[in-house]
Design a protein around this motif. Structure first.
Motif, PDB file in Angstrom:
ATOM      1  N   ALA A 144      29.421  36.725  27.983  1.00 44.73           N
ATOM      2  CA  ALA A 144      30.766  37.467  28.197  1.00 44.73           C
ATOM      3  C   ALA A 144      30.306  38.648  29.331  1.00 44.73           C
ATOM      4  O   ALA A 144      29.194  39.038  29.423  1.00 44.73           O
ATOM      5  N   GLY A 145      31.495  39.193  29.772  1.00 43.00           N
ATOM      6  CA  GLY A 145      31.342  39.998  30.779  1.00 43.00           C
ATOM      7  C   GLY A 145      30.559  41.486  30.193  1.00 43.00           C
ATOM      8  O   GLY A 145      29.654  41.788  30.819  1.00 43.00           O
ATOM      9  N   GLN A 146      30.962  41.732  29.054  1.00 43.18           N
ATOM     10  CA  GLN A 146      30.193  42.929  28.700  1.00 43.18           C
ATOM     11  C   GLN A 146      28.605  42.855  28.426  1.00 43.18           C
ATOM     12  O   GLN A 146      27.804  43.783  28.779  1.00 43.18           O
ATOM     13  N   ASN A 149      26.967  43.665  31.479  1.00 43.18           N
ATOM     14  CA  ASN A 149      27.067  45.251  31.779  1.00 43.18           C
ATOM     15  C   ASN A 149      25.714  45.857  30.891  1.00 43.18           C
ATOM     16  O   ASN A 149      25.041  46.694  31.205  1.00 43.18           O
ATOM     17  N   TYR A 172      37.244  50.476  32.171  1.00 42.31           N
ATOM     18  CA  TYR A 172      36.702  49.391  30.885  1.00 42.31           C
ATOM     19  C   TYR A 172      35.614  48.627  31.219  1.00 42.31           C
ATOM     20  O   TYR A 172      35.592  47.954  32.288  1.00 42.31           O
ATOM     21  N   HIS A 173      34.627  48.453  30.480  1.00 46.16           N
ATOM     22  CA  HIS A 173      33.412  47.690  30.622  1.00 46.16           C
ATOM     23  C   HIS A 173      33.056  46.920  29.472  1.00 46.16           C
ATOM     24  O   HIS A 173      31.978  46.063  29.523  1.00 46.16           O
ATOM     25  N   GLU A 218      34.038  50.337  37.497  1.00 43.02           N
ATOM     26  CA  GLU A 218      34.885  49.063  37.682  1.00 43.02           C
ATOM     27  C   GLU A 218      35.358  48.682  38.958  1.00 43.02           C
ATOM     28  O   GLU A 218      35.894  49.684  39.694  1.00 43.02           O
ATOM     29  N   ASP A 252      31.099  46.406  38.353  1.00 43.06           N
ATOM     30  CA  ASP A 252      31.641  45.857  37.145  1.00 43.06           C
ATOM     31  C   ASP A 252      32.655  45.099  37.965  1.00 43.06           C
ATOM     32  O   ASP A 252      34.006  45.387  38.100  1.00 43.06           O
ATOM     33  N   VAL A 254      33.966  42.120  36.650  1.00 42.05           N
ATOM     34  CA  VAL A 254      34.082  41.017  35.655  1.00 42.05           C
ATOM     35  C   VAL A 254      35.773  40.770  35.980  1.00 42.05           C
ATOM     36  O   VAL A 254      35.986  39.620  35.844  1.00 42.05           O
ATOM     37  N   VAL A 255      36.458  41.618  36.339  1.00 36.27           N
ATOM     38  CA  VAL A 255      37.844  41.339  36.604  1.00 36.27           C
ATOM     39  C   VAL A 255      37.898  40.764  38.290  1.00 36.27           C
ATOM     40  O   VAL A 255      38.601  39.696  38.318  1.00 36.27           O
ATOM     41  N   LYS A 280      34.870  36.405  33.408  1.00 30.52           N
ATOM     42  CA  LYS A 280      36.192  35.800  33.445  1.00 30.52           C
ATOM     43  C   LYS A 280      36.305  34.598  34.580  1.00 30.52           C
ATOM     44  O   LYS A 280      36.140  33.474  34.407  1.00 30.52           O
TER      45      LYS A 280
HETATM   46  C1  PLP Z   1      36.426  45.472  34.153  1.00 29.24           C
HETATM   47  C2  PLP Z   1      35.870  44.723  32.566  1.00 29.24           C
HETATM   48  N1  PLP Z   1      34.501  44.534  32.409  1.00 29.24           N
HETATM   49  C3  PLP Z   1      34.270  44.230  31.330  1.00 29.24           C
HETATM   50  C4  PLP Z   1      35.089  43.489  30.519  1.00 29.24           C
HETATM   51  C5  PLP Z   1      34.395  42.826  29.427  1.00 29.24           C
HETATM   52  O1  PLP Z   1      34.232  41.362  29.643  1.00 29.24           O
HETATM   53  P1  PLP Z   1      34.375  40.312  28.357  1.00 29.24           P
HETATM   54  O2  PLP Z   1      35.445  40.843  27.429  1.00 29.24           O
HETATM   55  O3  PLP Z   1      33.920  39.118  28.897  1.00 29.24           O
HETATM   56  O4  PLP Z   1      33.202  40.799  27.585  1.00 29.24           O
HETATM   57  C6  PLP Z   1      36.457  43.371  30.802  1.00 29.24           C
HETATM   58  C7  PLP Z   1      37.340  42.680  29.972  1.00 29.24           C
HETATM   59  O5  PLP Z   1      38.579  42.856  29.955  1.00 29.24           O
HETATM   60  C8  PLP Z   1      36.781  44.043  31.968  1.00 29.24           C
HETATM   61  O6  PLP Z   1      38.022  44.154  32.094  1.00 29.24           O
END
Ligand code: PLP
Length: 464
Positions: A144-146, A149, A172-173, A218, A252, A254-255, A280
């Motif tokens: 997952a994205g987090q 990080n 948001y991370h 972000e 970050d 992820v988006v 994502k």
């Molecule tokens: C900018 C950003 N970073 C990290 C994340 C976390 O990603 P994940 O939900 O895949 O862990 C999100 C989730 O919405 C996000 O918007």
């Protein structure tokens, strides 16, 4: 300065749902969502968050239960159809059920969903990502994205010998320790410092202490790529500001990764971070995350690293074949930039037509953003702004206020009842599958919703 708002935009909307059975809109919603209501009652026995499985799906009275989706649309248990502006929490740049992704996943499912071994798809996926994002000398897949990080924080600490991490408030991370808003109950965030978003002086002051391992921000602005309008020049200066003080910089993405451009946010604004986290869209709709960046920073992952620097990175779902199949199919399409342009085109049309309608109605609100369009509902302080990056106001505090949250929640329900599924009233995530017809339907539903809110007295007079 430490504030406690890292993901407070999400928190502002995450409030206890009110049961308001006497409300005509709620009654109408309950009538048209009978089977979802039954499912919601069952769900409330399983899931503690008002029956929801994600904080932004918590809603009053509840969100619909979806049975299937295609292109830009999805349908619920009661047969209601929605234009979908959640698109997999932003993951589905190609829209629902793109044939290339569906075929790849189906074929892979029949060959095996997990080998517990290396496989060629992970190589193709890595090559596609590296081809789009030139800083990706090394790639580490995770679930997952987090997680990406979290890995960035660990690698940065080993590389610099420092422990602290600097972040912007309102970015948001993830929800894990070290990523969640400072002071979130139950979390340990002792080594984290937040500075106010867009605050150059605060960033410079903190970095000058030369105590930070990592600066994590972000891509695209704060919260889902720009809900809070961004200081673009500051973003362009961040890699240099961090580097000057021996701090690594991770953007970050992820988006924004592959959504904003084939090379992501870093390509769009012309920056070269040390590290970038993706997720994502990079997985074509299946769960994944990855950290990419300069080769030397990933050396602690090598088994040849000395024990005091060694990072053991496991993870059952790292580069699993199903996600890899979907990721390869999707990333192959992102390379041309065409899906990104299609999503941007539909989003711009929505911005233009929507803003025309808002001005005609005399509602104090404006749309801004690239392929993720934000509805700013509040005092319009300026009409001239670069709508790709900025909004009609820099008053970000308003966006966190109770008044705004109440208006956005009400609008969300009005829109749902009119067949528009935005996760929040003010957030419209576009995909390449959204059409001009979708835009017209959405603008019309937004207009009807705002008119209805004016009539029922839920749109504050200062916004009319
Ligand atoms: C900018 C950003 N970073 C990290 C994340 C976390 O990603 P994940 O939900 O895949 O862990 C999100 C989730 O919405 C996000 O918007």
């Amino acid at each position: 300065m430490a504030t406690h708002t890292s993901d407070s935009l999400a928190h502002g909307r995450y409030q206890s749902p009110r049961q308001n059975a006497g409300d005509p809109l709620v009654q109408q919603y309950l009538r048209s969502h009978q089977r979802s209501l039954e499912a919601h009652r069952t769900a409330s026995g399983h899931f503690a968050a008002h029956g929801a499985t994600h904080a932004v799906r918590v809603a009053d009275p509840f969100r619909p239960y979806i049975t299937h989706a295609a292109g830009s649309r999805k349908w619920d248990l009661d047969g209601n159809e929605y234009i979908d502006y959640a698109v997999g929490h932003g993951a589905l740049l190609l829209g629902h059920g793109h044939p290339a992704v569906v075929d790849a996943v189906q074929e892979q499912a029949s060959r095996g969903v997990h080998f517990g071994e290396n496989h060629e798809l992970e190589l193709r996926w890595a090559a596609l990502i590296a081809g789009m994002m030139p800083i990706a000398e090394r790639i580490e897949f995770c679930a997952a994205g987090q997680e990406a990080n979290l890995l960035a924080m660990r690698l940065a600490r080993i590389h610099t010998g420092r422990r602290r991490v600097l972040r912007f408030a309102r970015n948001y991370h993830g929800w894990a320790d070290g990523l969640v808003a400072l002071g979130a109950p139950g979390s340990v965030t002792a080594e984290i410092t937040e500075v106010p978003f867009n605050d150059r002086a605060a960033i410079e002051r903190e970095l000058a202490t030369e105590s930070y391992a990592l600066l994590l921000t972000e891509g695209g602005g704060a919260h889902m790529s720009g809900q809070v309008p961004i200081d673009l020049q500051l973003q362009r200066d961040l890699p240099e500001l961090a580097g000057k003080h021996g701090t690594l910089y991770c953007v970050d993405e992820v988006v924004t990764g592959f959504r904003d451009a084939p090379g992501g946010w870093q390509e769009l604004v012309g920056i070269k971070p040390d590290l970038a986290s993706i997720g994502k869209c990079a997985g074509g709709g299946l769960p994944m995350g990855a950290l990419v960046g300069r080769a030397e920073l990933f050396e602690p992952l090598s088994p040849a690293s000395p024990a005091e620097r060694l990072v053991i990175h496991a993870g059952t779902w790292n580069a699993n074949p199903l996600a890899a199949a979907a990721g390869v199919a999707a990333c192959s399409l992102y390379r041309s930039g065409e899906p990104q342009q299609q999503a941007h085109h539909a989003a711009r049309l929505f911005r233009a037509k929507g803003n025309e309608m808002l001005k005609r109605l005399g509602v104090s609100a404006r749309l801004h953003g690239r392929s993720i369009v934000h509805l700013y509902l509040g005092p319009v302080e300026r009409e001239q702004y670069d709508a790709d990056f900025a909004g009609p106001s820099t008053n970000v505090d308003w966006l966190e206020g109770v008044a705004y949250a109440a208006v956005a929640r009400r609008l969300r329900l009005h829109l749902l009842q009119r067949g528009i599924a935005a996760l929040r009233g003010g957030l419209y995530v576009f995909s390449a599958a959204h059409t001009a017809e979708d835009v017209d339907t959405t603008v019309s539903a937004l207009e009807q919703s705002l008119v209805a809110m004016t009539e029922e007295g839920t749109l504050p007079t200062e916004l009319q």
